[in-house]
Motif scaffolding. Structure first.
Motif, PDB file in Angstrom:
ATOM      1  N   GLN A  38       0.908  -1.069   0.088  1.00  0.00           N
ATOM      2  CA  GLN A  38       0.127   0.039   0.092  1.00  0.00           C
ATOM      3  C   GLN A  38       0.895   1.182   0.056  1.00  0.00           C
ATOM      4  OE1 GLN A  38      -2.618  -0.687   3.342  1.00  0.00           O
ATOM      5  NE2 GLN A  38      -4.347  -0.612   1.872  1.00  0.00           N
TER       6      GLN A  38
ATOM      7  N   PHE B   4      -4.344   2.719  -6.039  1.00  0.00           N
ATOM      8  CA  PHE B   4      -4.660   1.364  -5.955  1.00  0.00           C
ATOM      9  C   PHE B   4      -3.486   0.949  -4.849  1.00  0.00           C
ATOM     10  CE2 PHE B   4      -6.002   2.632 -10.432  1.00  0.00           C
ATOM     11  CZ  PHE B   4      -7.389   2.730 -10.100  1.00  0.00           C
TER      12      PHE B   4
ATOM     13  N   SER C 282     -10.511  -4.114   0.366  1.00  0.00           N
ATOM     14  CA  SER C 282     -10.153  -2.906   0.708  1.00  0.00           C
ATOM     15  C   SER C 282     -10.307  -1.809  -0.183  1.00  0.00           C
ATOM     16  CB  SER C 282      -8.787  -2.955   1.561  1.00  0.00           C
ATOM     17  OG  SER C 282      -7.731  -3.470   0.531  1.00  0.00           O
ATOM     18  N   LEU C 283      -9.687  -2.161  -1.322  1.00  0.00           N
ATOM     19  CA  LEU C 283      -9.641  -1.126  -2.506  1.00  0.00           C
ATOM     20  C   LEU C 283     -11.150  -0.706  -2.856  1.00  0.00           C
ATOM     21  CD1 LEU C 283      -6.961  -2.800  -4.868  1.00  0.00           C
ATOM     22  CD2 LEU C 283      -7.030  -0.631  -3.968  1.00  0.00           C
TER      23      LEU C 283
ATOM     24  N   ARG D  43     -16.265   4.548  -0.768  1.00  0.00           N
ATOM     25  CA  ARG D  43     -16.579   5.597   0.135  1.00  0.00           C
ATOM     26  C   ARG D  43     -16.011   7.071  -0.545  1.00  0.00           C
ATOM     27  NH1 ARG D  43     -20.701   3.497   2.099  1.00  0.00           N
ATOM     28  NH2 ARG D  43     -20.622   2.416   3.965  1.00  0.00           N
TER      29      ARG D  43
ATOM     30  N   VAL E   3      -7.699  -3.565 -10.216  1.00  0.00           N
ATOM     31  CA  VAL E   3      -7.863  -2.695  -9.033  1.00  0.00           C
ATOM     32  C   VAL E   3      -8.662  -1.624  -9.241  1.00  0.00           C
ATOM     33  CG1 VAL E   3      -5.521  -3.764  -8.315  1.00  0.00           C
ATOM     34  CG2 VAL E   3      -5.511  -1.868  -9.726  1.00  0.00           C
TER      35      VAL E   3
ATOM     36  N   GLU F 227      -7.963  -7.910  -0.109  1.00  0.00           N
ATOM     37  CA  GLU F 227      -7.045  -6.962  -1.074  1.00  0.00           C
ATOM     38  C   GLU F 227      -8.187  -6.118  -1.754  1.00  0.00           C
ATOM     39  OE1 GLU F 227      -3.315  -8.228  -2.791  1.00  0.00           O
ATOM     40  OE2 GLU F 227      -2.945  -6.971  -1.024  1.00  0.00           O
TER      41      GLU F 227
ATOM     42  N   LYS G 269      -6.833  -2.527   9.436  1.00  0.00           N
ATOM     43  CA  LYS G 269      -5.607  -2.238   9.606  1.00  0.00           C
ATOM     44  C   LYS G 269      -5.533  -1.533   7.927  1.00  0.00           C
ATOM     45  CE  LYS G 269      -2.690  -4.203  13.043  1.00  0.00           C
ATOM     46  NZ  LYS G 269      -2.255  -5.695  13.053  1.00  0.00           N
ATOM     47  N   ARG G 270      -6.065  -2.200   7.048  1.00  0.00           N
ATOM     48  CA  ARG G 270      -5.876  -1.767   5.782  1.00  0.00           C
ATOM     49  C   ARG G 270      -6.666  -0.419   5.389  1.00  0.00           C
ATOM     50  NH1 ARG G 270      -4.535  -5.189   1.459  1.00  0.00           N
ATOM     51  NH2 ARG G 270      -3.639  -7.440   2.192  1.00  0.00           N
ATOM     52  N   LEU G 271      -7.626  -0.244   6.192  1.00  0.00           N
ATOM     53  CA  LEU G 271      -8.610   0.927   6.003  1.00  0.00           C
ATOM     54  C   LEU G 271      -8.714   1.790   7.189  1.00  0.00           C
ATOM     55  CD1 LEU G 271     -11.268  -1.480   4.021  1.00  0.00           C
ATOM     56  CD2 LEU G 271     -10.316   0.902   3.198  1.00  0.00           C
TER      57      LEU G 271
ATOM     58  N   LYS H 278     -12.594   1.411  -0.316  1.00  0.00           N
ATOM     59  CA  LYS H 278     -12.000   2.947  -0.435  1.00  0.00           C
ATOM     60  C   LYS H 278     -12.707   3.638  -1.647  1.00  0.00           C
ATOM     61  CE  LYS H 278      -7.546   4.881  -0.693  1.00  0.00           C
ATOM     62  NZ  LYS H 278      -7.124   5.279  -2.093  1.00  0.00           N
ATOM     63  N   GLN H 279     -12.671   2.977  -2.785  1.00  0.00           N
ATOM     64  CA  GLN H 279     -13.123   3.877  -3.906  1.00  0.00           C
ATOM     65  C   GLN H 279     -14.724   4.109  -3.581  1.00  0.00           C
ATOM     66  OE1 GLN H 279     -11.712   1.917  -7.422  1.00  0.00           O
ATOM     67  NE2 GLN H 279      -9.958   1.286  -6.311  1.00  0.00           N
TER      68      GLN H 279
END
Lengths: 291, 379
Positions: free
Chosen positions: A120, A211, B228-229, B235, B201, B225, B256-258, B232-233
């Protein structure tokens, strides 16, 4: 419906920007050296990893990391030209095989160095959101488009007005004639190769924060960028720009009307349709040795 | 004399130390694309192994054994899986094999298990077809995709979350999941359905279409994976749609990823809520945290239960033999960390399936099943 199309157009511009950056690099290299470097997508991926490394591990400055990544990849491109492509000059088949081999080399090298899992890359400065009516886009999203447009402008002026840009164009048109008038074509070769890989690195560095950074991230941009080149006209720099954007926007807007399963097919159907009308592509140019 | 006594002592010592070890086969992913979940699987097996051996092992037919795990890395590759199974059956001669993460690889391993009459106990793959092949030597501890979808559909049916949109893997799991939900909820309640290929992605086209279709909720049929992408996109694009996720999205790792703000309100089905106030889960979660220093994971719990239950079945079988063990597994009833495990005629267990929800502070609550409902911090 209209707002959906508009939103998808902006999505497509972003995706298309990345295709354009890949296509530009490939088309420049193709022009002077007459080789299609299939490892170009992988170089985009390496550029993203290098940018991630500079940003997260060393500098903490995103713009600086982008520049450093482009510089490192330019050097890598020059080394590849010297070590791989120059010795194979004149043998298109072996150059293509070599570039396919480079895909394996770089993909596995990256996995050996950084591991197989995606990284990330959070850039706080460009994570802010810009509202556009009902829609919202991240600064990074708009940055990708803006930087690409700026690069296109700078590159055009460079090719058109600078002495070295003219030398690149001359070499693309006729290598022998360029040599006759005293253009150092070997220097043109390696500088163009470095420039092309730097553009790929720029693409990787720009989509990384949007991404994730992962070993296969360059595959789709490579294939779509190539489609953009064919669509725009093999060997044409404006064609690569227009072609890349057309592919990006067409596949994105198509999802308003068609199931997303057809997204990839749409990109290539558009390409085939345009080639049916203009067999040489939109800006079709006759490239040395092709006819 | 002293010499003789010394040798005698040595022999006694050796005898005590060399309690016979019973090799049990493990197939998992130590490298390749599923290396991360593979680690959870191994953590579960290792924890069970350690507990069984430190308690002195187990006895089969009056003879004491310690567990020894023979681990093979199948790298999410069906050919590797089949050859590992072959080797375990013919070279290592194990009476049972456990593990696997990937349904495609499990499908290649299962026929080998049948050929050599040794049970294969799956602890993670969720492909529903695996247990539909009439393979008597195949057992699955964890709930499969149909069972997970069933629970989620039952929960969603009670919510006003329609039209329900989807972003799903363009593969068996994704398409199967969408079709399952369509069947359970009825076509009329389904909105936009978008598929994406592994490695994609950019979900912006899907997000725009979900906005244009006015979906009330969007289900993300994918793993950590892309999940989380996508969130994110979604929101970042300003969509306030209800999010519905899979079991990969209900863990601290995912948080933790978000961040809690983006996840708040999202629900997901879950096979193992690590903080539930169920005594079995509690004890396991504490032990796990002590050994590995992180939140317990469902894959670890399922694998832990798998090994413990297999050892219990071995004791019941009374001899080290694949066929006898198969019959013992088919009959066993076992109370594990993930709940009551009893295999049906197809070899599929039916552990409870949960629906958990993210709270505003990054903790989780249990919404389903009704009987286990619990507030923030217990999910």
């Amino acid at each position: 419906m209209l707002s959906a199309v508009l939103e998808q157009t902006l999505n497509g511009l972003m995706a298309g920007s990345v295709y354009v950056l890949v296509a530009l690099g490939m088309v420049l290299i193709y022009g002077v050296m007459h080789v299609l470097n299939f490892a170009h997508g992988v170089l985009l991926m390496v550029g993203a990893y290098v940018c991630h490394f500079f940003f997260v591990r060393l500098t903490g400055s995103y713009p600086l990391s982008i520049l450093l990544s482009a510089a490192v990849l330019a050097l890598l491109g020059i080394a590849l030209e010297r070590a791989v492509f120059r010795p194979l000059q004149g043998n298109l088949r072996n150059q293509v095989i070599a570039s396919l081999g480079l895909i394996l080399v770089f993909e596995n090298l990256v996995i050996a160095l950084w591991g197989p899992n995606a990284l990330q890359m959070k850039v706080a400065a460009t994570a802010a959101l810009v509202p556009l009516g009902e829609m919202r886009f991240s600064v990074q999203h708009l940055l990708v488009i803006a930087v690409t447009l700026a690069v296109v402008l700078v590159l055009f002026s460079f090719l058109k007005f600078s002495k070295f840009g003219t030398a690149i164009r001359a070499t693309s048109q006729d290598r022998m004639a360029a040599m006759v008038v005293g253009i150092p074509v070997e220097r043109v070769d390696w500088i163009t190769f470095g420039l092309g890989t730097a553009l790929a690195a720029l693409g990787g560095a720009l989509i990384g924060p949007l991404f994730i950074v992962f070993p296969q991230m360059g595959d789709a941009p490579m294939v779509k960028g190539l489609a953009g080149i064919l669509l725009g006209g093999m060997g044409s720099v404006p064609g690569a720009v227009i072609g890349g954007f057309i592919i990006g926007i067409a596949e994105s807007v198509s999802t308003v009307f068609l199931p997303t399963d057809y997204r990839d097919s749409v990109a290539f159907i558009v390409m085939v349709l345009i080639l049916l009308v203009w067999p040489r592509g939109i800006f079709g140019v006759s490239v040395r040795g092709e006819d | 004399m002293a010499r003789f006594f010394g040798v005698f002592l040595l022999l006694v010592a050796c005898g005590a130390a060399a309690q016979e070890k019973l090799a049990i086969g493990i197939v998992t992913s130590l490298s390749g694309p599923m290396a991360a979940p593979g680690k959870f699987q191994m953590n579960g097996f290792r924890l069970a192994e350690e507990e069984i051996n430190s308690a002195g092992g187990f006895s089969v037919g009056g003879k004491k054994y310690l567990v020894e795990l023979k681990v093979y890395d199948t790298r999410a590759n069906p050919a590797e899986g089949a050859s590992a199974m072959q080797r375990l059956a013919t070279v290592d001669k194990v009476p049972v094999v456990l593990g696997e993460l990937h349904s495609g690889v499990a499908a290649a391993e299962a026929p080998v298990a049948q050929d050599y009459s040794i049970p294969l106990v799956l602890t993670i793959p969720t492909g529903p077809n695996l247990t539909e092949q009439g393979n008597r030597f195949l057992f699955r501890v964890n709930a499969n995709n149909d069972q997970l979808t069933q629970a989620l559909a039952e929960f969603i049916a009670g919510q006003a979350w329609t039209p329900l949109a989807f972003i799903a893997w363009n593969n068996d799991a994704g398409r199967g999941g969408v079709n399952g939900m369509k069947k359970l909820l009825g076509e009329a309640r389904i909105g936009y359905v978008g598929y994406f290929n592994v490695g994609e992605v950019d979900f912006s086209s899907h997000v725009s279409n979900i906005r244009a279709g006015n979906a009330r909720a969007v289900m993300l049929l994918m793993d950590e994976e892309p999940g989380s992408l996508a969130i994110k996109q979604i929101r970042d694009a300003g969509l306030k749609t209800q999010l519905v996720g899979t079991l990969a999205m209900g863990s601290d790792r995912f948080l933790k990823r978000l961040d809690a703000q983006r996840l708040e309100g999202m629900v997901q089905y879950n096979a193992f809520p690590p903080n539930a106030k169920v005594p079995g889960i509690r004890v396991f979660s504490e032990r796990y945290r002590k050994k590995y220093g992180e939140e317990a994971h469902g894959f670890a719990a399922q694998s832990y239960d798998g090994l413990k239950l297999t050892v219990a079945a071995l004791q019941k079988a009374g001899k080290i033999d694949g066929r006898a063990l198969r019959d013992a597994l088919a009959a066993i009833e076992y109370d594990g960390v993930i709940g009551h495990i009893k295999f049906d005629a197809k070899g599929q267990a039916h552990p409870p399936v949960y629906v958990t929800q993210w709270c505003s502070d990054g903790k989780r609550r249990i919404l389903y099943p009704e009987t286990l409902k619990a507030d923030c911090g217990a999910g």
